[in-house]
Scaffold this motif. Structure first.
Motif, short mmCIF file in Angstrom:
data_model
loop_
_atom_site.label_atom_id
_atom_site.label_comp_id
_atom_site.label_asym_id
_atom_site.label_seq_id
_atom_site.Cartn_x
_atom_site.Cartn_y
_atom_site.Cartn_z
N ARG A 136 13.58 -69.82 66.37
CA ARG A 136 14.25 -70.15 67.63
C ARG A 136 13.82 -69.20 68.74
NH1 ARG A 136 20.59 -71.60 66.02
NH2 ARG A 136 20.12 -73.48 64.80
N LEU A 137 13.72 -67.92 68.42
CA LEU A 137 13.29 -66.97 69.45
C LEU A 137 11.85 -67.25 69.85
CD1 LEU A 137 13.63 -64.50 71.22
CD2 LEU A 137 13.11 -63.06 69.24
N LEU A 138 10.98 -67.47 68.88
CA LEU A 138 9.58 -67.76 69.17
C LEU A 138 9.43 -68.92 70.13
CD1 LEU A 138 6.48 -67.63 68.66
CD2 LEU A 138 6.87 -69.05 66.63
N ASN A 139 10.27 -69.91 70.01
CA ASN A 139 10.12 -71.15 70.77
C ASN A 139 11.01 -71.25 72.00
OD1 ASN A 139 8.18 -73.11 69.19
ND2 ASN A 139 9.37 -72.01 67.65
N THR A 140 11.61 -70.15 72.41
CA THR A 140 12.47 -70.19 73.59
C THR A 140 11.64 -70.14 74.86
OG1 THR A 140 14.47 -69.25 74.56
CG2 THR A 140 12.81 -67.69 73.84
N THR A 141 12.14 -70.79 75.91
CA THR A 141 11.54 -70.73 77.25
C THR A 141 12.54 -70.01 78.15
OG1 THR A 141 10.32 -72.79 76.93
CG2 THR A 141 10.70 -72.09 79.20
N PHE A 142 12.04 -69.13 79.01
CA PHE A 142 12.95 -68.32 79.82
C PHE A 142 12.36 -68.11 81.22
CE2 PHE A 142 10.26 -65.79 77.10
CZ PHE A 142 9.69 -64.84 77.93
N LYS A 143 13.26 -67.85 82.14
CA LYS A 143 12.87 -67.69 83.53
C LYS A 143 12.24 -66.32 83.75
CE LYS A 143 14.73 -68.71 88.14
NZ LYS A 143 13.72 -69.72 88.43
N ARG A 144 11.28 -66.26 84.64
CA ARG A 144 10.69 -64.97 85.01
C ARG A 144 11.79 -64.00 85.44
NH1 ARG A 144 5.51 -63.63 85.96
NH2 ARG A 144 3.91 -65.23 85.72
N GLY A 145 11.64 -62.74 85.08
CA GLY A 145 12.65 -61.75 85.39
C GLY A 145 13.51 -61.39 84.20
N ALA A 146 13.36 -62.15 83.10
CA ALA A 146 14.17 -61.88 81.91
C ALA A 146 13.71 -60.58 81.24
CB ALA A 146 14.07 -63.03 80.92
N ILE A 147 14.66 -59.89 80.63
CA ILE A 147 14.38 -58.73 79.80
C ILE A 147 14.81 -59.05 78.37
CG2 ILE A 147 14.59 -57.12 81.72
CD1 ILE A 147 17.38 -56.39 80.67
N GLY A 148 14.51 -58.14 77.45
CA GLY A 148 14.78 -58.40 76.04
C GLY A 148 16.23 -58.71 75.73
N ALA A 149 17.16 -58.04 76.44
CA ALA A 149 18.58 -58.26 76.18
C ALA A 149 19.01 -59.68 76.50
CB ALA A 149 19.41 -57.26 76.98
N CYS A 150 18.24 -60.37 77.36
CA CYS A 150 18.56 -61.77 77.69
C CYS A 150 18.27 -62.72 76.54
CB CYS A 150 17.76 -62.22 78.91
SG CYS A 150 17.99 -61.27 80.42
N LEU A 151 17.34 -62.34 75.65
CA LEU A 151 16.82 -63.27 74.65
C LEU A 151 17.25 -62.96 73.22
CD1 LEU A 151 13.16 -63.56 75.99
CD2 LEU A 151 15.15 -64.92 76.63
N ASP A 152 17.81 -61.78 73.01
CA ASP A 152 18.13 -61.34 71.66
C ASP A 152 19.02 -62.33 70.90
OD1 ASP A 152 18.29 -58.75 69.78
OD2 ASP A 152 20.29 -59.61 69.93
N ILE A 153 19.94 -62.97 71.59
CA ILE A 153 20.88 -63.87 70.94
C ILE A 153 20.18 -65.05 70.25
CG2 ILE A 153 21.29 -65.27 73.00
CD1 ILE A 153 24.20 -65.57 72.08
N LYS A 154 19.00 -65.44 70.75
CA LYS A 154 18.29 -66.57 70.15
C LYS A 154 17.99 -66.30 68.66
CE LYS A 154 17.11 -69.72 72.11
NZ LYS A 154 17.77 -71.01 72.44
N ALA A 155 17.73 -65.05 68.33
CA ALA A 155 17.42 -64.71 66.94
C ALA A 155 18.67 -64.52 66.09
CB ALA A 155 16.57 -63.44 66.89
N ARG A 156 19.81 -64.27 66.74
CA ARG A 156 21.03 -63.93 65.99
C ARG A 156 22.04 -65.08 65.90
NH1 ARG A 156 21.43 -57.96 65.69
NH2 ARG A 156 19.92 -57.07 67.14
N GLU A 157 21.91 -66.09 66.75
CA GLU A 157 23.00 -67.06 66.87
C GLU A 157 23.30 -67.79 65.57
OE1 GLU A 157 22.15 -69.99 69.84
OE2 GLU A 157 20.13 -70.40 69.12
N ALA A 158 22.27 -68.15 64.81
CA ALA A 158 22.52 -68.84 63.54
C ALA A 158 23.23 -67.92 62.56
CB ALA A 158 21.20 -69.34 62.94
#
Length: 592
Positions: free
Chosen positions: A433-455
């Protein structure tokens, strides 16, 4: 009580020191120091890469992070050292405990070269206001560590432009542009200097680095390096790139002589001792604490570096597939293997590569409950024997002339429990899920961490480490400050916004003490998506074991992502396999 602690206290008493700090790093704030610099390991017996030891006259403490809790508990047993689990509720930090326990006129000692300025200033601010005195010059560990190894000086070699993508002179020019007219930049980070100069060596195990400092001015550049590390060819190369040479041991003296200059430095890079030296009032320097422009540029790989990384990861994926096939066949046929003898086979596959330089870190090979020790390192005499059941975790990588790899797979060796299969599936889902996420420019790591943990969170599970770290190009396998984690860095300038070319890991996990550990890791690079958006592309091409999967807990989207990745892996690495291995991989990567 550990004898080294008893001996250290005798020296402390003689020197009038009430508390002594021994960190993990060297004078360059390296994550992995040379054998010469492993003072904390010598004193405490704790072998993990991250930890800080505090020795007082009656008490001793060691702080480490969640990767090492289980390992530290084992290694510190009966040592008289109290384990301080960093980040856990109710556990004070080093500076908080010092503030609480130290009294006016007591003396706190540490080697000022071994603490970064960012660490040293926090500690000093907390205790000096209480009237505590600092003793930061002498390394008293020398008096206890009587057979301390000598400082290494391996021969430096040139990383050609066809691998590095840019010449050293070009990189120096780009750094100067980012100095914004300041007079001088001090660089202490070994990985930064290796990147800037396009030079490599092996002064530190599994790190292609050499002991050095670098001072860059607008009209000159000086590399401080051990003379024994230099060949005539490298001397000529440095001269051709406008880089002068001074002895490594001249750095402190040279820094102390800097006066009335505008100095840029990175507080996470320079030592507390260096800062004290450049900040003396009679030197009249103006100081600018910034994220080093070298660090920033190093984190964004150029097109040639990314292209080379892809090549190295495809070859590395072949070795991973060969190892998985070999190991499953060996276990199926009843071979007697241990965690160590098994992983030796994988290490040897990588060593056979014509561009191989070294392993990028000692291979982590953990079977069953040992997999729950995040940075477990098997030894021949204590390694667990593999059986035809349960889960086996291996985290490994190599440094090649054209890239650095770091990949983890957990595989089934036979029958698995429902819990093992569930946890395995949730971790695999998180990675994809994290590998395949799309995110807006300006994002930092803390914005995306949940993608790997949500399941995992949906099942009340989590892991006690970051999700991703930056990775260097033919450099350190952990490259700060690029990261993906669920906390924002307190030093806001180190929360780098993602940019195309950055390379980082994606490695969720589950660790159940006494049962099993599961981690799945790939390296990925940031790429452009549609206008204003970014995403990731996997560099790692290593198959995912389909045997432990519980397909019924995967969503339709999760299944699509799994099938997509497995197809990419087969297409990328099947060329390097035997017909028998290729048939096995075809079956392993078929659609579910």
């Amino acid at each position: 009580m550990k004898q080294t602690i008893v001996d250290l206290r005798r020296v402390m008493q003689r020197e009038g020191i009430d508390a002594w700090i021994s960190p993990s790093s060297d004078a360059h704030q390296s994550e992995y120091p040379t054998e010469y610099d492993k003072c904390r390991r010598f004193l405490s017996g704790f072998t993990g890469s991250a930890g800080t030891l505090l020795v007082m006259m009656e008490e001793a403490y060691l702080w480490t992070d969640g990767r090492y809790f289980l390992q530290a508990e084992s290694e510190l047993k009966d040592s008289g050292i109290t384990l301080m689990k960093m980040g856990e509720l109710g556990v004070p930090s080093l500076d908080e405990l010092l503030e609480e326990k130290m009294k006016k006129d007591e003396v706190l000692g540490f080697n000022g070269s071994l603490l970064s300025f960012s660490e040293g200033k926090v500690i000093a601010n907390k205790v000096v206001k209480k009237g505590v005195k600092l003793a930061i010059g002498k390394e008293i560990t020398n008096e206890v560590w009587t057979d301390r190894p000598k400082r290494p000086h391996t021969k430096v070699f040139i990383l050609e432009d066809k691998y590095a993508g840019k010449s050293a002179s070009k990189k120096i020019s780009e750094v100067r542009e980012r100095m914004n007219g300041k007079d001088l930049l001090i660089v202490s980070s070994l990985s930064d200097i290796a990147w800037l100069t396009n030079l490599r060596a092996f002064d530190i195990q599994c790190n292609p680095l050499f002991l050095s400092y670098f001072i860059l001015e607008m009209d000159k550049a000086i590399l401080f390096i051990q003379e024994e590390s230099l060949s005539d060819d490298v001397r000529e190369y440095l001269s051709n790139n406008g880089i002068g040479i001074k002895p490594y041991d001249d750095f402190d003296k040279s820094v102390a002589a800097i006066k009335s200059r505008q100095i840029m430095f990175d507080e996470a890079d320079v030592s507390y001792k260096t800062f004290i030296s450049i900040s003396k009032k009679d030197n009249a320097n103006k100081l600018y604490n910034v994220l080093s422009p070298v660090t920033y540029l190093k984190n964004i790989k150029n097109d040639i570096e990314v292209s080379n990384m892809k090549k190295s990861h495809i070859r590395d994926g072949v070795y991973m597939a060969k190892y998985m096939y070999w190991l499953k066949q060996q276990i199926k046929n009843g071979a007697k293997l241990t965690e160590k003898t098994a992983s030796d086979y994988l290490d040897d596959l990588r060593r056979g590569d014509e561009l191989f330089l070294d392993l990028s870190f000692p291979t982590i090979s953990g079977y069953a409950e040992n997999g729950a020790i995040v940075h477990y390192e098997a030894e021949y005499d204590t390694a667990k024997e593999l059986e035809a059941k349960g889960l086996y975790l291996f985290d490994s990588g190599a440094t090649y002339m054209d890239g650095t790899t770091d990949v983890t797979r957990t595989i089934s060796l036979g029958e698995n429990t429902y819990e093992e299969r569930l946890h395995y599936t949730l971790v695999t889902i998180g990675m994809l899920r994290l590998l395949n996420t799309t995110f807006k420019r300006g994002a930092i790591g803390a914005c995306l961490d949940i993608k790997a943990r949500e399941a995992l969170w949906e099942y009340g599970l989590d892991y006690n480490h970051g999700t991703g770290h930056g990775v260097g190009f033919v450099n350190t396998v952990h490259e700060a400050p690029t990261s993906i984690r669920n906390k924002i860095n307190k030093d806001l300038y180190r929360n780098l916004e993602f940019e195309p070319g950055m390379i980082m890991s994606d490695e969720p996990g589950v660790y159940i003490s006494g049962k099993h550990g599961i981690r799945m890791e790939i390296l990925m690079t940031v790429v452009e998506k549609q206008d204003g958006f970014l995403g990731f592309e996997s560099l790692t091409m290593a198959p995912i074991d389909n045997e432990p999967l519980l397909v019924e807990v995967m969503t339709k989207r999760d299944i699509e992502l799994y099938n997509k990745y497995q197809k990419q892996v087969y297409e990328a690495i099947s060329y390097g396999l035997s017909e028998e291995e290729k048939l096995w991989l075809k079956e392993l990567t078929k659609e579910i």
